[in-house]
Design an enzyme around this catalytic site. Structure first.
Site, PDB file in Angstrom:
ATOM      1  N   LYS A 199       0.834  -1.212   0.000  1.00 31.92           N
ATOM      2  CA  LYS A 199       0.000   0.000   0.000  1.00 31.92           C
ATOM      3  C   LYS A 199       0.866   1.258   0.000  1.00 31.92           C
ATOM      4  O   LYS A 199       0.665   2.155  -0.809  1.00 31.92           O
ATOM      5  CB  LYS A 199      -0.884  -0.006   1.256  1.00 31.92           C
ATOM      6  CG  LYS A 199      -1.484   1.341   1.594  1.00 31.92           C
ATOM      7  CD  LYS A 199      -2.416   1.270   2.787  1.00 31.92           C
ATOM      8  CE  LYS A 199      -1.839   1.729   4.104  1.00 31.92           C
ATOM      9  NZ  LYS A 199      -1.563   3.157   4.223  1.00 31.92           N
ATOM     10  N   ASN A 200       1.841   1.309   0.916  1.00 31.58           N
ATOM     11  CA  ASN A 200       2.584   2.556   1.084  1.00 31.58           C
ATOM     12  C   ASN A 200       3.564   2.836  -0.044  1.00 31.58           C
ATOM     13  O   ASN A 200       4.125   3.919  -0.124  1.00 31.58           O
ATOM     14  CB  ASN A 200       3.304   2.560   2.440  1.00 31.58           C
ATOM     15  CG  ASN A 200       2.317   2.706   3.585  1.00 31.58           C
ATOM     16  OD1 ASN A 200       1.132   2.980   3.355  1.00 31.58           O
ATOM     17  ND2 ASN A 200       2.783   2.500   4.809  1.00 31.58           N
ATOM     18  N   ARG A 247      -4.777  10.762   4.570  1.00 34.81           N
ATOM     19  CA  ARG A 247      -3.675  11.682   4.769  1.00 34.81           C
ATOM     20  C   ARG A 247      -2.623  11.617   3.672  1.00 34.81           C
ATOM     21  O   ARG A 247      -2.011  12.625   3.314  1.00 34.81           O
ATOM     22  CB  ARG A 247      -3.027  11.322   6.110  1.00 34.81           C
ATOM     23  CG  ARG A 247      -2.255  12.392   6.725  1.00 34.81           C
ATOM     24  CD  ARG A 247      -1.512  11.827   7.895  1.00 34.81           C
ATOM     25  NE  ARG A 247      -0.119  12.139   7.739  1.00 34.81           N
ATOM     26  CZ  ARG A 247       0.413  13.294   8.071  1.00 34.81           C
ATOM     27  NH1 ARG A 247      -0.317  14.223   8.598  1.00 34.81           N
ATOM     28  NH2 ARG A 247       1.692  13.521   7.869  1.00 34.81           N
ATOM     29  N   ASP A 294      -5.401  12.409  13.277  1.00 32.52           N
ATOM     30  CA  ASP A 294      -6.210  11.223  13.050  1.00 32.52           C
ATOM     31  C   ASP A 294      -6.056  10.301  14.236  1.00 32.52           C
ATOM     32  O   ASP A 294      -5.484  10.688  15.265  1.00 32.52           O
ATOM     33  CB  ASP A 294      -5.849  10.525  11.731  1.00 32.52           C
ATOM     34  CG  ASP A 294      -4.412  10.074  11.687  1.00 32.52           C
ATOM     35  OD1 ASP A 294      -3.780   9.990  12.762  1.00 32.52           O
ATOM     36  OD2 ASP A 294      -3.918   9.785  10.600  1.00 32.52           O
ATOM     37  N   ASP A 343       4.050   0.294  12.416  1.00 35.19           N
ATOM     38  CA  ASP A 343       2.817  -0.313  11.895  1.00 35.19           C
ATOM     39  C   ASP A 343       2.639  -1.757  12.371  1.00 35.19           C
ATOM     40  O   ASP A 343       1.542  -2.308  12.283  1.00 35.19           O
ATOM     41  CB  ASP A 343       2.815  -0.290  10.355  1.00 35.19           C
ATOM     42  CG  ASP A 343       2.548   1.112   9.816  1.00 35.19           C
ATOM     43  OD1 ASP A 343       2.174   1.998  10.597  1.00 35.19           O
ATOM     44  OD2 ASP A 343       2.708   1.312   8.589  1.00 35.19           O
ATOM     45  N   VAL A 355       7.524   6.431  17.335  1.00 30.48           N
ATOM     46  CA  VAL A 355       7.223   7.105  16.062  1.00 30.48           C
ATOM     47  C   VAL A 355       5.920   7.903  16.110  1.00 30.48           C
ATOM     48  O   VAL A 355       5.891   9.068  15.720  1.00 30.48           O
ATOM     49  CB  VAL A 355       7.231   6.096  14.886  1.00 30.48           C
ATOM     50  CG1 VAL A 355       6.970   6.810  13.567  1.00 30.48           C
ATOM     51  CG2 VAL A 355       8.561   5.348  14.825  1.00 30.48           C
TER      52      VAL A 355
HETATM   53  C1  UD1 Z   1       4.171   6.619   6.826  1.00 32.44           C
HETATM   54  C2  UD1 Z   1       3.243   5.447   6.613  1.00 32.44           C
HETATM   55  C3  UD1 Z   1       2.728   4.909   7.928  1.00 32.44           C
HETATM   56  C4  UD1 Z   1       3.896   4.595   8.868  1.00 32.44           C
HETATM   57  C5  UD1 Z   1       4.821   5.797   8.980  1.00 32.44           C
HETATM   58  C6  UD1 Z   1       6.072   5.499   9.789  1.00 32.44           C
HETATM   59  C7  UD1 Z   1       2.218   5.914   4.477  1.00 32.44           C
HETATM   60  C8  UD1 Z   1       0.990   6.254   3.731  1.00 32.44           C
HETATM   61  N1  UD1 Z   1       2.125   5.874   5.798  1.00 32.44           N
HETATM   62  O1  UD1 Z   1       3.401   7.675   7.422  1.00 32.44           O
HETATM   63  O2  UD1 Z   1       1.987   3.718   7.664  1.00 32.44           O
HETATM   64  O3  UD1 Z   1       3.370   4.309  10.138  1.00 32.44           O
HETATM   65  O4  UD1 Z   1       5.250   6.218   7.674  1.00 32.44           O
HETATM   66  O5  UD1 Z   1       6.739   4.402   9.271  1.00 32.44           O
HETATM   67  O6  UD1 Z   1       3.260   5.650   3.906  1.00 32.44           O
HETATM   68  N2  UD1 Z   1       6.348  14.231  11.510  1.00 32.44           N
HETATM   69  C9  UD1 Z   1       6.515  15.558  11.855  1.00 32.44           C
HETATM   70  N3  UD1 Z   1       6.560  16.476  10.851  1.00 32.44           N
HETATM   71  C10 UD1 Z   1       6.434  16.159   9.537  1.00 32.44           C
HETATM   72  C11 UD1 Z   1       6.294  14.791   9.196  1.00 32.44           C
HETATM   73  C12 UD1 Z   1       6.248  13.852  10.204  1.00 32.44           C
HETATM   74  O7  UD1 Z   1       6.613  15.897  13.025  1.00 32.44           O
HETATM   75  O8  UD1 Z   1       6.493  17.046   8.671  1.00 32.44           O
HETATM   76  C13 UD1 Z   1       6.294  13.215  12.590  1.00 32.44           C
HETATM   77  C14 UD1 Z   1       4.944  12.511  12.639  1.00 32.44           C
HETATM   78  O9  UD1 Z   1       4.003  13.237  13.391  1.00 32.44           O
HETATM   79  C15 UD1 Z   1       5.300  11.192  13.269  1.00 32.44           C
HETATM   80  C16 UD1 Z   1       6.706  10.916  12.730  1.00 32.44           C
HETATM   81  O10 UD1 Z   1       7.210  12.177  12.294  1.00 32.44           O
HETATM   82  O11 UD1 Z   1       5.356  11.305  14.657  1.00 32.44           O
HETATM   83  C17 UD1 Z   1       6.751   9.908  11.600  1.00 32.44           C
HETATM   84  O12 UD1 Z   1       5.960  10.344  10.531  1.00 32.44           O
HETATM   85  P1  UD1 Z   1       6.270   9.946   9.023  1.00 32.44           P
HETATM   86  O13 UD1 Z   1       7.483   9.102   8.955  1.00 32.44           O
HETATM   87  O14 UD1 Z   1       6.223  11.186   8.200  1.00 32.44           O
HETATM   88  O15 UD1 Z   1       5.010   9.032   8.674  1.00 32.44           O
HETATM   89  P2  UD1 Z   1       3.987   9.159   7.478  1.00 32.44           P
HETATM   90  O16 UD1 Z   1       4.707   9.452   6.205  1.00 32.44           O
HETATM   91  O17 UD1 Z   1       2.850  10.054   7.872  1.00 32.44           O
END
Ligand code: UD1
Length: 418
Positions: A22-23, A92, A116, A304, A326
């Protein structure tokens, strides 16, 4: 109300074919906006999130068709620059169109994602990186607006190896002027897959799989075909479910190396693991042992897979400590699991899990994709009947979940609305 009805305990036995990730698929769909031509992706899972991303692309002006597991996206026509709120709130990952749209059109307007079920998820790192590449960013009325005639290469040091920020910046950089370097980049296999896809379209990305990516901007991308990698999170969910139920399952068509740490952790609980060419065998013949573990960005233990692992440890012989690094709110489903008889206490980002011999079936609600799947694993382990509600969350991320579980001997049925 629509739900899954499960009866346990029932060990999972047999073979399961793993679907495409999916991702990975979602990000390649967003990246297709960079290509003024047709791209074809195969091994795309038929799940709700892929359908939603298809809707996002169609709203932006791309032509999308999906037959069996093959998805074709033609973004050669004129594109719109705005992604509406109603689609971003549903998924998202739609913010991943920000980088590609900005790069292709010189402007993009995308609704800000809210929080979320797994916590507030800011996009500050995405925006800071784009600003370093010359974008002017404003945000008002709940939308982020980014403008840049042509993005230019820059050095970006990420404060945290965010998956989404790394991907958005890669997509923004592939057709930028000059070279972009991303330090402390995320290294998840899905990002490696995205880079491979983009390189197949003519991009020049090096350092893939390391914390430092270098992206040399090219004038234009061209058509290509790519097969999506196996979903390591789906595979990990089945591996943990096999061990938690005391079963024996062969996972087929995947890359065992993408699951190395989860497999080592399963071994530490007493599971027997066989690693083969494109397959993994998981067997458990005793009550799991307790272990301590922490979630971390790849190659650490994936957040995850934390919820299903929590379910396994809830029945371990002894106490475990699980630390979530995370996502702050990933323990919200613990209250649901405790309704099934587990003894878990949450303190900040640590969960103290006192193993019980057996869970007991109960009605529960799936709060998000991964916790939902974990509650299903709980139902397979529990004595008696479990009903899992809000299964729409699970269907966002798991292809044919009920069918695959039934093929492994699970007593699970989808009960539709009356
Ligand atoms: C993606 C995955 C999700 C997985 C996650 C971590 C998809 C669609 N989703 O989510 O399934 O759980 O990676 O492996 O691929 N953060 C910030 N600022 C930002 C971006 C992120 O503070 O600009 C923080 C987030 O709040 C979170 C952490 O960084 O606490 C990790 O987020 P991130 O790695 O960006 O996850 P996603 O890309 O949202």
């Amino acid at each position: 109300m629509r739900h899954y009805a499960l009866r346990g305990p029932q060990p999972l036995m047999g073979d399961v074919h793993i679907s495409g990730a999916k991702n990975s698929a979602l990000k390649m769909m967003a990246a297709a906006l960079l290509v003024p031509d047709r791209v074809t992706l195969t091994r795309v899972p038929r799940i709700t999130d892929v359908r939603l991303m298809g809707e996002v692309l169609e709203r932006l002006g791309a032509v999308v068709s999906f037959t069996d597991d093959e998805l074709t996206i033609d973004a050669s026509g004129e594109l719109a620059g705005e992604t509406p709120y109603e689609l971003v709130t549903k998924m998202r990952a739609s913010i991943q169109v920000l980088g590609p749209l900005l790069s292709r059109l010189g402007r993009a307007r995308v609704a800000m994602p809210g929080g979320d079920a797994i916590g507030s998820r800011p996009i500050d790192l995405h925006l800071q990186g784009l600003e370093r590449m010359g974008a002017k960013i404003t945000s008002q009325h709940g939308y982020v607006e980014a403008v840049a005639d042509r993005l230019r290469g820059a050095r970006v040091l990420l404060e945290f190896p965010s998956v989404g920020a790394t991907e958005n910046l890669i997509m923004a950089a592939v057709t930028a002027e000059g070279t972009t370097t991303i330090d402390n980049a995320a290294r998840e296999p899905e990002i490696q897959d995205l880079a491979k896809f983009l390189n197949g379209c003519g991009a020049s990305i090096t350092g893939v799989g390391t914390p430092t990516l270098s992206i040399e901007g090219v004038e234009e991308l061209h058509r290509s075909h790519h097969e999506v990698i196996a979903d390591r999170i789906e595979a990990g969910t089945f591996a943990i479910a096999a061990a938690a139920t005391g079963g024996e399952v062969r996972l087929l068509d995947l890359r065992p190396e993408h699951l190395e740490l989860p497999l080592q952790k399963l071994e530490a609980t007493g599971a027997e693991i066989g690693r083969g060419d494109g397959e993994i065998r998981v067997a458990m013949s005793r009550r799991p042992g307790a272990i301590d573990m922490v979630t971390l960005p790849y190659p650490g233990f994936p957040t995850d897979l934390q919820p299903p692992m929590m379910v396994l440890l809830s029945q371990a012989d002894g106490s475990s400590i699980l630390t979530e690094n995370v996502f702050e709110a990933r323990f919200l489903f613990v209250d649901e699991l405790n309704r099934m008889g587990s003894q878990i206490r949450v303190e900040g980002h640590h969960a103290v899990i006192r193993g019980v011999p057996r869970l007991s079936g109960a009605p529960v609600r799936a709060p998000d994709i991964r916790a939902g799947a974990a509650l299903v694993v709980g139902g397979l382990c529990a004595e008696g009947e479990t009903k899992v509600y809000d299964v729409g969350h699970i269907e966002r991320g798991y292809e044919d979940f009920v069918t695959k579980l039934r093929a492994l001997g699970a007593d699970v049925t989808l009960v539709e609305d009356k």
